[in-house]
Design a protein around this motif. Structure first.
Motif, mmCIF file in Angstrom:
data_model
loop_
_atom_site.group_PDB
_atom_site.id
_atom_site.type_symbol
_atom_site.label_atom_id
_atom_site.label_comp_id
_atom_site.label_asym_id
_atom_site.label_seq_id
_atom_site.Cartn_x
_atom_site.Cartn_y
_atom_site.Cartn_z
ATOM 1 N N PHE A 113 -4.822 -5.956 -5.868
ATOM 2 C CA PHE A 113 -5.591 -4.842 -6.406
ATOM 3 C C PHE A 113 -5.508 -3.621 -5.500
ATOM 4 O O PHE A 113 -5.227 -3.737 -4.297
ATOM 5 C CB PHE A 113 -7.054 -5.253 -6.600
ATOM 6 N N ASP A 114 -5.798 -2.459 -6.088
ATOM 7 C CA ASP A 114 -5.649 -1.202 -5.363
ATOM 8 C C ASP A 114 -6.517 -1.116 -4.114
ATOM 9 O O ASP A 114 -6.140 -0.475 -3.131
ATOM 10 C CB ASP A 114 -5.935 -0.011 -6.277
ATOM 11 N N ASP A 115 -7.681 -1.772 -4.117
ATOM 12 C CA ASP A 115 -8.587 -1.662 -2.970
ATOM 13 C C ASP A 115 -8.248 -2.632 -1.854
ATOM 14 O O ASP A 115 -8.974 -2.701 -0.854
ATOM 15 C CB ASP A 115 -10.035 -1.866 -3.420
ATOM 16 N N THR A 116 -7.143 -3.384 -1.995
ATOM 17 C CA THR A 116 -6.775 -4.343 -0.955
ATOM 18 C C THR A 116 -5.522 -3.935 -0.187
ATOM 19 O O THR A 116 -5.059 -4.690 0.665
ATOM 20 C CB THR A 116 -6.560 -5.751 -1.554
ATOM 21 N N THR A 117 -4.969 -2.760 -0.479
ATOM 22 C CA THR A 117 -3.790 -2.305 0.268
ATOM 23 C C THR A 117 -4.231 -1.499 1.488
ATOM 24 O O THR A 117 -5.252 -0.819 1.474
ATOM 25 C CB THR A 117 -2.857 -1.457 -0.608
ATOM 26 N N VAL A 118 -3.434 -1.590 2.544
ATOM 27 C CA VAL A 118 -3.726 -0.945 3.828
ATOM 28 C C VAL A 118 -2.475 -0.204 4.266
ATOM 29 O O VAL A 118 -1.364 -0.730 4.149
ATOM 30 C CB VAL A 118 -4.118 -2.001 4.895
ATOM 31 N N ARG A 119 -2.648 0.994 4.774
ATOM 32 C CA ARG A 119 -1.486 1.767 5.225
ATOM 33 C C ARG A 119 -0.908 1.163 6.506
ATOM 34 O O ARG A 119 -1.615 0.513 7.289
ATOM 35 C CB ARG A 119 -1.861 3.231 5.467
ATOM 36 N N ASP A 120 0.377 1.400 6.720
ATOM 37 C CA ASP A 120 1.061 0.976 7.935
ATOM 38 C C ASP A 120 0.361 1.586 9.145
ATOM 39 O O ASP A 120 0.063 2.779 9.176
ATOM 40 C CB ASP A 120 2.518 1.447 7.873
#
Length: 262
Positions: free
Chosen positions: A85-92
């Motif tokens: 889901f969109d709220d579970t991605t984290v930037r490098d």
């Protein structure tokens, strides 16, 4: 016989509450020993519907247990499917708040972002390569919502493939621009090497994992859409992480992807 709908819904609700409160529950296979893999996918789909109803968006899928070492660790001989889901991605280079998780582990993976839809059955590795916009390096952070990682296949499936976070690496390469299956990665924790391996550990070639994903989704009446990505499964074994840890993976061609646990 399948579990009753009310029981499936109750188990899905319990898993959602465990995730949001960061408090583990008993494994579902202990709560309902008769649970089947089909029941587990129904529970996972209930969780997906719940997330969508609360305004979240599907940005990708995850395939887990594609590595023989990980299959052996859990006594499972088939991959499993989850949703990102969109709220579970984290930037490098970003940060993850460890208190939001229960018992996290880090896994280095290759992810395929699609430019064309993929809908099984019958999707092949060649279909995947033709439909891929680019491959990027990722760190998947898995987290089990059941006590002590004391889980079986049905638990993993129901728990959305133990998905928690995906750290999105910065590099972007066409799958034809490098040898995907021979891509080597070294996983580090606080600057110390944990393990190194080649991407061929993932079903011989990570593109095969994407094909499996598309064909499994077809069994559930779904498909992969343009713009979505698929994380293909860990190349190394999973590594425990704790507050204060910095984790990075160094890919031979795709470079670094990193995250810090606060």
């Amino acid at each position: 016989m399948p579990l009753p709908h009310d029981q499936l819904h109750a188990l899905a609700h319990a898993l959602s509450e465990a995730e949001h409160s960061a408090t583990p529950i008993l494994p579902l296979t202990e709560q309902a020993p008769e649970i089947t893999s089909e029941d587990a996918y129904a529970i996972a789909e209930d969780i997906v519907v719940h997330e969508l109803e609360h305004g979240h968006r599907i940005v990708g899928r995850k395939v887990g247990l594609t590595n023989p070492a990980m299959q052996a660790a859990f006594g499972i001989d088939t991959p499993i499917l989850g949703t990102v889901f969109d709220d579970t991605t984290v930037r490098d280079g970003g940060r993850i708040k460890t208190s939001d998780l229960i018992q996290p582990k880090a896994e280095p993976e290759l992810a395929f972002r699609l430019k064309s839809p993929l809908r099984g059955p019958g999707i092949t590795m060649q279909d995947v390569l033709a439909a891929t916009d680019y491959v990027f390096p990722a760190l998947e952070i898995v987290d089990c919502r059941m006590e002590g990682w004391r889980i079986r296949e049905q638990d993993i499936i129901a728990d959305n493939g133990v998905a928690a976070r995906v750290v999105i690496g910065s590099a972007r390469l066409s799958p034809g621009a490098f040898n995907v299956s021979m891509e080597e990665v070294v996983l580090y924790r606080n600057g110390e090497e944990f393990e190194r391996a080649r991407a061929s550990a993932v079903m011989g070639n990570p593109a095969r994992s994407v094909a499996w994903c598309a064909n499994k989704l077809a069994e559930l009446g779904q498909g992969l859409r343009p713009g979505e990505f698929v994380t293909t499964g860990t190349i190394t074994t999973a590594m425990d992480v704790r507050p204060g840890d910095t984790v990075h993976a160094e890919f031979a061609t795709l470079g670094l992807v990193s995250v810090r646990f606060t």
